[in-house]
Design a protein around this motif. Structure first.
Motif, PDB file in Angstrom:
ATOM      1  N   UNK A   1      28.341  25.848  70.009  1.00 57.20           N
ATOM      2  CA  UNK A   1      28.243  25.144  68.784  1.00 57.20           C
ATOM      3  C   UNK A   1      28.060  25.985  67.750  1.00 57.20           C
ATOM      4  N   UNK A   2      27.201  27.265  67.624  1.00 59.12           N
ATOM      5  CA  UNK A   2      27.027  28.202  66.882  1.00 59.12           C
ATOM      6  C   UNK A   2      28.099  28.946  66.480  1.00 59.12           C
ATOM      7  N   UNK A   3      28.783  29.591  67.641  1.00 61.77           N
ATOM      8  CA  UNK A   3      30.039  30.646  67.286  1.00 61.77           C
ATOM      9  C   UNK A   3      31.115  29.915  67.641  1.00 61.77           C
ATOM     10  N   UNK A   4      31.338  28.772  68.105  1.00 65.66           N
ATOM     11  CA  UNK A   4      32.798  28.264  68.430  1.00 65.66           C
ATOM     12  C   UNK A   4      33.666  28.696  69.310  1.00 65.66           C
ATOM     13  N   UNK A   5      32.770  29.350  70.177  1.00 60.72           N
ATOM     14  CA  UNK A   5      33.539  30.196  71.437  1.00 60.72           C
ATOM     15  C   UNK A   5      32.406  30.455  72.394  1.00 60.72           C
ATOM     16  N   UNK A   6      32.940  30.633  73.684  1.00 63.50           N
ATOM     17  CA  UNK A   6      32.227  30.940  74.950  1.00 63.50           C
ATOM     18  C   UNK A   6      31.720  32.457  74.804  1.00 63.50           C
ATOM     19  N   UNK A   7      30.420  32.659  74.777  1.00 57.25           N
ATOM     20  CA  UNK A   7      29.662  33.911  74.856  1.00 57.25           C
ATOM     21  C   UNK A   7      29.290  34.144  76.252  1.00 57.25           C
ATOM     22  N   UNK A   8      30.004  35.092  76.695  1.00 63.04           N
ATOM     23  CA  UNK A   8      29.840  35.409  78.455  1.00 63.04           C
ATOM     24  C   UNK A   8      28.321  36.017  78.602  1.00 63.04           C
ATOM     25  N   UNK A   9      28.233  36.929  77.691  1.00 58.86           N
ATOM     26  CA  UNK A   9      26.861  37.839  77.710  1.00 58.86           C
ATOM     27  C   UNK A   9      25.817  36.759  77.357  1.00 58.86           C
ATOM     28  N   UNK A  10      25.854  36.031  76.416  1.00 64.13           N
ATOM     29  CA  UNK A  10      24.570  34.977  76.281  1.00 64.13           C
ATOM     30  C   UNK A  10      24.380  34.199  77.246  1.00 64.13           C
ATOM     31  N   UNK A  11      25.535  33.516  78.091  1.00 61.95           N
ATOM     32  CA  UNK A  11      25.516  32.716  79.064  1.00 61.95           C
ATOM     33  C   UNK A  11      24.657  33.068  80.293  1.00 61.95           C
ATOM     34  N   UNK A  12      24.919  34.550  80.583  1.00 58.10           N
ATOM     35  CA  UNK A  12      24.439  35.251  81.644  1.00 58.10           C
ATOM     36  C   UNK A  12      23.050  35.517  81.200  1.00 58.10           C
ATOM     37  N   UNK A  13      22.684  35.877  80.091  1.00 59.74           N
ATOM     38  CA  UNK A  13      21.154  36.158  79.432  1.00 59.74           C
ATOM     39  C   UNK A  13      20.563  34.631  79.750  1.00 59.74           C
ATOM     40  N   UNK A  14      21.185  33.590  79.226  1.00 60.05           N
ATOM     41  CA  UNK A  14      20.390  32.318  79.387  1.00 60.05           C
ATOM     42  C   UNK A  14      20.127  32.150  80.734  1.00 60.05           C
ATOM     43  N   UNK A  15      20.840  32.353  81.790  1.00 56.71           N
ATOM     44  CA  UNK A  15      20.511  32.095  82.991  1.00 56.71           C
ATOM     45  C   UNK A  15      19.089  32.947  83.423  1.00 56.71           C
ATOM     46  N   UNK A  16      18.937  34.489  82.983  1.00 49.85           N
ATOM     47  CA  UNK A  16      18.016  35.215  83.071  1.00 49.85           C
ATOM     48  C   UNK A  16      16.716  34.407  82.338  1.00 49.85           C
ATOM     49  N   UNK A  17      17.171  34.204  81.045  1.00 50.52           N
ATOM     50  CA  UNK A  17      15.862  33.579  80.602  1.00 50.52           C
ATOM     51  C   UNK A  17      15.404  32.396  81.081  1.00 50.52           C
ATOM     52  N   UNK A  18      15.998  31.440  81.652  1.00 52.36           N
ATOM     53  CA  UNK A  18      15.657  30.289  82.285  1.00 52.36           C
ATOM     54  C   UNK A  18      14.744  30.749  83.636  1.00 52.36           C
ATOM     55  N   UNK A  19      15.128  31.797  84.316  1.00 49.67           N
ATOM     56  CA  UNK A  19      14.291  32.384  85.457  1.00 49.67           C
ATOM     57  C   UNK A  19      13.099  32.724  84.897  1.00 49.67           C
TER      58      UNK A  19
END
Length: 326
Positions: free
Chosen positions: A256-274
């Motif tokens: 939504x914010x950057x108009x593209x898939x951010x792999x690093x943020x997605x990986x960190x999102x998983x860790x943040x949820x944990x």
């Protein structure tokens, strides 16, 4: 030894081994998300974190954390480990309990490694590990899990089932201080112009690291009850759901914010949820774990933008935002 106690010992040993594997995950994440020229330094830092952490926590750290309370602040210091003041003698071996806690101590220290990656000298980092595993983590752990001023025995009602505060927040706040003190990598924040992105050299290695961390997190959370009982099913369900929801939340917001898939943020999102679910994974419902995971992934992404773009604190792997904020 009763059958139940034997089962508890085996279960907690397995969970401790899973937490130990998380150090391989941290090493892969940090190596993959930084420049290839610093890989050997990063691997040695993560490797020696475990070695120094185990020794320091055995020699003095355990006593400061679980020794008889002194004024709600610190445990009575002694060398090695002892059954004195040991609260789980009827359900779990002292050596198994110490082993489980020792890998937690090393985990708290290694969180900082990512935030100061590519800037701190090897010897200086080893000195930090010694202080973290001997004093900082044991003392703050005494406040929460020992008989310190925050514990339930003091009537304050503070609970942290598996370490969102005791491990991750302590590591995250220490990472913030460390990253601020060592400063940014050369060229990261030019005096004029946009902030320079310094990409990691191996996204696959970083992704493998996150998967190893996610795998090890089942030991981190499921072992924290210190017993093999029916609650471990709920804990495991909440752990996988929160991690998944964190990844989805961070992915959706980055698109939504950057108009593209951010792999690093997605990986960190998983860790943040944990990280977000770790404190309450033993009692919240699975639907709540999903909500916590999504919110943690979203908050993490905004935190990264603030630390990097506004405060100009260089954190190559997002450790401050993942562990200290969520």
């Amino acid at each position: 030894m009763t059958t139940d106690m034997a089962l508890n010992n085996v279960w907690v040993l397995v969970c401790a081994a899973l937490v130990f594997i998380m150090h391989a995950g941290f090493a892969c994440v940090e190596a993959g998300m930084t420049q290839s020229k610093n890989t050997a330094n990063i691997i040695m830092k993560n490797f020696m974190t475990v070695a120094i952490g185990a020794l320091c926590y055995y020699l003095i750290g355990y006593s400061l954390m679980y020794g008889s309370d002194i004024g709600g602040v610190i445990g009575t210091p002694f060398l090695g480990i002892t059954g004195d003041n040991y609260a789980y003698a009827d359900t779990l071996s002292l050596n198994v309990f110490w082993f489980f806690q020792a890998v937690f101590a090393a985990t708290c220290a290694t969180i900082v490694s990512g935030a100061i990656a590519e800037r701190m000298k090897f010897g200086v980092y080893l000195g930090f590990c010694l202080v973290m595993c001997t004093v900082i983590y044991p003392v703050t752990g005494h406040w929460i899990w020992g008989d310190g001023w925050l514990g339930l025995s003091k009537g304050l009602g503070f609970t942290d089932f598996a370490g969102s505060t005791a491990v991750h927040a302590v590591g995250g706040f220490s990472a913030l201080i460390g990253a601020k003190l060592v400063g940014a990598r050369t060229g990261k924040y030019p005096h004029r112009g946009a902030i320079k992105t310094i990409p990691g050299h191996s996204i696959p290695l970083g992704a493998l690291g996150v998967l190893l961390l996610w795998f090890g997190w089942f030991g981190f959370n499921c072992g924290s009850g210190l017993a093999a009982n029916v609650d471990i099913g709920l804990v495991a369900a909440n752990t996988i759901l929160a991690g998944a929801a964190g990844a989805v939340g961070a992915l959706a917001l980055s698109i939504i914010k950057n108009k593209h898939v951010d792999v690093g943020m997605t990986l960190n999102g998983c860790l943040a949820g944990l990280v977000g679910i770790t404190a309450g994974c033993n009692f919240v419902e699975p639907w709540a774990a999903i909500v916590i995971g999504v919110l943690s992934g979203v908050v993490m992404l905004f935190a990264v933008e603030i630390f990097d773009g506004k405060l100009r604190i260089d954190d190559p792997v997002g450790a401050i935002s993942v562990h200290g904020i969520t």
